[in-house]
Design an enzyme around this catalytic site. Structure first.
Site, PDB file in Angstrom:
ATOM      1  N   GLU A 294     -40.049  80.174  26.829  1.00  0.00           N
ATOM      2  CA  GLU A 294     -41.348  79.834  27.335  1.00  0.00           C
ATOM      3  C   GLU A 294     -41.360  78.099  27.048  1.00  0.00           C
ATOM      4  O   GLU A 294     -42.348  77.345  28.222  1.00  0.00           O
ATOM      5  CB  GLU A 294     -42.546  79.698  26.458  1.00  0.00           C
ATOM      6  CG  GLU A 294     -42.889  79.473  24.996  1.00  0.00           C
ATOM      7  CD  GLU A 294     -44.081  79.364  24.363  1.00  0.00           C
ATOM      8  OE1 GLU A 294     -44.659  80.493  24.536  1.00  0.00           O
ATOM      9  OE2 GLU A 294     -45.064  79.016  22.955  1.00  0.00           O
TER      10      GLU A 294
ATOM     11  N   HIS B  84     -49.840  81.155  26.368  1.00  0.00           N
ATOM     12  CA  HIS B  84     -49.868  80.872  25.477  1.00  0.00           C
ATOM     13  C   HIS B  84     -50.804  79.701  25.266  1.00  0.00           C
ATOM     14  O   HIS B  84     -51.571  78.151  25.132  1.00  0.00           O
ATOM     15  CB  HIS B  84     -48.376  78.873  25.090  1.00  0.00           C
ATOM     16  CG  HIS B  84     -48.488  79.055  23.701  1.00  0.00           C
ATOM     17  ND1 HIS B  84     -46.767  79.078  22.937  1.00  0.00           N
ATOM     18  CD2 HIS B  84     -49.766  78.981  22.802  1.00  0.00           C
ATOM     19  CE1 HIS B  84     -47.807  78.462  21.547  1.00  0.00           C
ATOM     20  NE2 HIS B  84     -48.964  78.984  21.321  1.00  0.00           N
TER      21      HIS B  84
ATOM     22  N   ARG C 182     -45.103  83.379  17.562  1.00  0.00           N
ATOM     23  CA  ARG C 182     -44.120  82.389  18.607  1.00  0.00           C
ATOM     24  C   ARG C 182     -42.765  83.469  18.785  1.00  0.00           C
ATOM     25  O   ARG C 182     -42.590  84.469  19.076  1.00  0.00           O
ATOM     26  CB  ARG C 182     -43.048  81.880  17.232  1.00  0.00           C
ATOM     27  CG  ARG C 182     -44.525  80.747  16.225  1.00  0.00           C
ATOM     28  CD  ARG C 182     -44.191  79.751  17.301  1.00  0.00           C
ATOM     29  NE  ARG C 182     -45.000  78.699  16.929  1.00  0.00           N
ATOM     30  CZ  ARG C 182     -46.394  78.877  17.398  1.00  0.00           C
ATOM     31  NH1 ARG C 182     -47.388  79.390  18.130  1.00  0.00           N
ATOM     32  NH2 ARG C 182     -47.144  77.160  16.588  1.00  0.00           N
TER      33      ARG C 182
END
Ligand code: NAI
Length: 331
Positions: free
Chosen positions: A263, A295, A234
């Protein structure tokens, strides 16, 4: 019939859900590309459940709208739930279910791909050769063989990464609040020892109050010079400003990020023609020894299949009053 509105649906989600739905006559899924927010939430009217992904910020305002629309269930098609106001869900009697594990190997393999790519400068080599530049200058990497891999968080993904690193002939050390006994080849050390000894550091712990900005100026200063840092967990685990300072100070041989703070504004979107308003991503992308991906750690065929299956099964179990307890987030 169980009716589910799937928000933030991309072509790969739709393909994989539709394939699985062929085996279920009692579940109907409708898809919308927009994220679930305070405006789009009303599109869930008449549905039993909503389904969202990791980048949806499920705050109290949205949850209260869902309550008014009589939504009983939020289906997260991901493992992490730091993006959900769990207390608001509890107070509004909305159950949240997730997919706790779909393919740890998918994420671990991505972490190693990033580590190798940034180490061997594949991102630069690819572009150079396309431009007929066959020079090897500035592409020198280091061997991983016999180097020390430090894994922070040895849950499902961290364990898969530890096994991959062992396969590369690396010495594997780890830090975890709750060490696992299923990794006999791993030596558990303190966080400080891990930072001091590792040539490759890979983050696999969840984001919570304790781990927020775990990688900061102080912890970076303890790391070996020339370390490679990989984050597929994360963004909030790393304090970006401090990371950028560390990169400028030439602390890192390479940094590879599948996730990063900020993000949420970009991830999964095509912004080819846009000028990025915030500078963090742009600044990170300006360094030659940094790779950023969007991601995509979870994005393998096998993981998508597992996500669709578990999400559908979560809905069925919930509405048949036999919920899969271990998949409920807000028990
Ligand atoms: P997991 O729950 O199996 O493992 C997490 C591990 O971290 C556990 O062993 C736990 O004891 C440890 N931990 C918790 N607090 C800690 C602390 N303060 N310090 C050190 N260790 C701590 O989770 P899993 O499935 O391995 O996933 C790890 C993370 O990967 C998730 O939290 C998620 O953020 C991320 N992820 C990223 C994906 C991507 O596409 N890039 C996809 C899936 C997950």
């Amino acid at each position: 019939m169980i009716k589910i509105m799937v928000f933030g649906a991309k072509s790969y989600d739709i393909e994989s859900f539709d394939l699985k739905l062929q085996n279920y006559s009692d579940v109907q899924m409708n898809y919308i590309e927009s994220e679930l927010d305070q405006y789009t939430a009303y599109l869930a009217k008449g549905y039993d459940a909503v389904c969202v992904f990791v980048n949806c910020n499920l705050n109290r305002e949205i949850i209260e709208i869902l309550k008014k629309l009589e939504i009983k269930l939020i289906l997260l098609r991901c493992a992490g739930f730091n993006n959900v106001d769990i207390r608001a869900c509890q107070e509004n009697d909305i159950t949240v279910m997730r997919v706790p594990s779909y393919s740890p190997e998918a994420v671990a393999e991505m972490a190693m791909s990033l580590a190798l790519s940034v180490n061997r400068r594949i991102h630069k080599a690819y572009i150079k050769v396309r431009e007929n530049n066959f020079s090897l200058v500035s592409l020198t990497g280091v061997n991983f063989y016999k180097k020390v891999a430090g894994i922070i968080g040895t849950g499902k993904i961290g364990q898969a990464m530890a096994r991959i690193c062992q396969g590369f002939g690396m010495e594997v050390i780890a830090f975890d609040k709750y060490p696992s006994n299923s990794l006999p080849f791993v030596k558990y050390v303190t966080l400080e020892e891990l930072l001091k000894q590792s040539d490759l550091i890979s983050l696999h712990c969840p984001l919570n109050d304790e781990t927020y900005h775990l990688i900061n100026e102080k912890t970076i200063s303890i790391m070996k010079d020339g370390v490679i840092l990989v984050n597929t967990s994360r963004g909030g685990l790393i304090k970006t400003e401090d990371l950028i300072k560390g990169i400028r100070d030439k602390k890192f041989f390479g940094v590879a990020l599948d996730v990063y703070e900020e993000e949420g504004d970009y991830v999964f979107e095509n912004l080819e023609d846009d000028i990025l308003e915030h500078s963090t991503a742009a600044r990170l992308l300006s360094f030659p020894n940094v790779i950023v991906t969007s991601h995509q750690g979870f994005l393998t065929k096998e993981a998508l299949e597992a996500i669709s299956l578990t999400t559908i099964e979560n809905a069925i179990s919930f509405f048949n009053n036999k919920p899969i307890i271990e998949n409920i987030v807000n028990q």
